[in-house]
Write an enzyme that holds these catalytic residues in place. Sequence first.
Site, PDB file in Angstrom:
ATOM      1  N   THR A   1       0.729  -1.179  -0.035  1.00 19.98           N
ATOM      2  CA  THR A   1      -0.094   0.009   0.090  1.00 19.98           C
ATOM      3  C   THR A   1       0.875   1.378  -0.040  1.00 19.98           C
ATOM      4  O   THR A   1       2.044   1.378   0.429  1.00 19.98           O
ATOM      5  CB  THR A   1      -0.880  -0.088   1.191  1.00 19.98           C
ATOM      6  N   ASP A   2       0.277   2.297  -0.597  1.00 15.64           N
ATOM      7  CA  ASP A   2       1.102   3.424  -0.349  1.00 15.64           C
ATOM      8  C   ASP A   2       1.404   4.091   1.092  1.00 15.64           C
ATOM      9  O   ASP A   2       1.933   4.998   1.232  1.00 15.64           O
ATOM     10  CB  ASP A   2       0.426   4.714  -1.298  1.00 15.64           C
TER      11      ASP A   2
ATOM     12  N   LYS B   1       1.603  -3.932   6.911  1.00 15.72           N
ATOM     13  CA  LYS B   1       2.015  -3.965   5.273  1.00 15.72           C
ATOM     14  C   LYS B   1       3.743  -3.771   5.427  1.00 15.72           C
ATOM     15  O   LYS B   1       4.120  -4.473   4.165  1.00 15.72           O
ATOM     16  CB  LYS B   1       1.165  -2.907   4.882  1.00 15.72           C
TER      17      LYS B   1
END
Length: 345
Positions: free
Chosen positions: A125-126, A154
């Site tokens: 994810t960003d 993450k």
Amino acid sequence: MASTYLITGGCGFIGSNFILRLLRQRQDANVINLDKLTYAGNQDNLRDIAGDPRYRFVQGDITDAALVGELMEGADRVVNFAAETHVDRSLMEPGAFIQTDVYGTYVLLEAARQARVERFLHMSTDEVYGDVPEGQTSRETDALNPRSPYAASKAGAEMQCRAYIETYGLPVVIARPANNVGPRQHVEKLVPLFTTNALRDEPLPVYGDGRQQRDWLFVEDNCEALDLILHEGEPGEVYNVGAGNHLYNIDVAHLILDLTEKPRSLITHVEDRAGHDRRYAVNSDKLRALGWAPRHDATAGIQKAVEWYLQNRWWWEKVRDESFQEYYDKQYGKRLAEAKPDHRE
Ligand code: NAD
Ligand code: TYD
């Protein structure tokens, strides 16, 4: 020759959109969908392909090494969507995030190494970059600076991927997408929550001043990017996926109220999320060099999403069940009771 894709978390939002697209676009694809069916997993999402001979559903946990090992034996490619995904829930119960997102990813990587799979696409994810100041964008080579338990889990998963790339030469590719929007997203997330609250004439709980920015990526555009990264990406490489569709949360709330024809007085500023990242913004040049470009701007993507919720009331009314209401009361009850509706706009 036919290819078998082991897809984890396929009953969730992006996973279901990805599977539907994959089976539509690639006639040679067979899919095994391994999903635990947590509160976020929903078999309604894939009911259209339930009888498709190219599709097999297995209910199970990605931390179950025996099951994962068995399924991996028949897989050519792996796509790992399975995760605990909601930042607000990670603030309440971080343990489940470490277990699934970090440990579960390790179990998948180890099984993929044993089975010598052709390619392993890992969904990051960003949010692993943390807060990004106005005027800047994150590049794939930037340091990771996760700030929520979700983002940290993450980032931890990505580090496991990195270790398997460097140590064992496992052909992993990593995607770091921006905030997705579109059909079948769980109602806990911003756009579905605000849309369904508006349709129920309930307040829209805007965290803090609402001047946080997200890059709204339409889920179909993301799935197109993921397909490209999976099939054309360089093994060992990371790809940002962002459309450059930045909007302030407050403007998203306004747009949703306009689209649902509800009054601005539903907007209610509530106590902010702890450690709230104000802005995410990625540079996607590396992915664009592979030939990808988004087909939707922010307004078009959010509009399509809102229309889907308008047309699929049966879907979200089932999801907004008693256990969701319990979560909602815990997350928002006190905040809403202490907040004042905002009539400034
Ligand atoms: P989601 O919450 O809608 O779905 C997650 C799915 O994973 C559910 O079907 C759930 O049942 C399943 N799952 C959870 N734990 C599991 C376990 N232990 N074993 C097997 N299955 C399990 O998530 P989403 O929004 O579709 O996100 C998919 C992936 O993309 C996640 O890895 C997420 O971190 C990442 N991502 C999401 C976004 C976004 O905007 N939604 C943006 C960037 C990255
Ligand atoms: P969310 O959909 O949870 O995605 P993420 O936190 O992973 O970016 O939230 C998007 C933005 O909307 C984020 O800045 C938090 C904000 N938000 C609210 O203001 N109110 C809400 O009720 C929710 C769920 C989110």
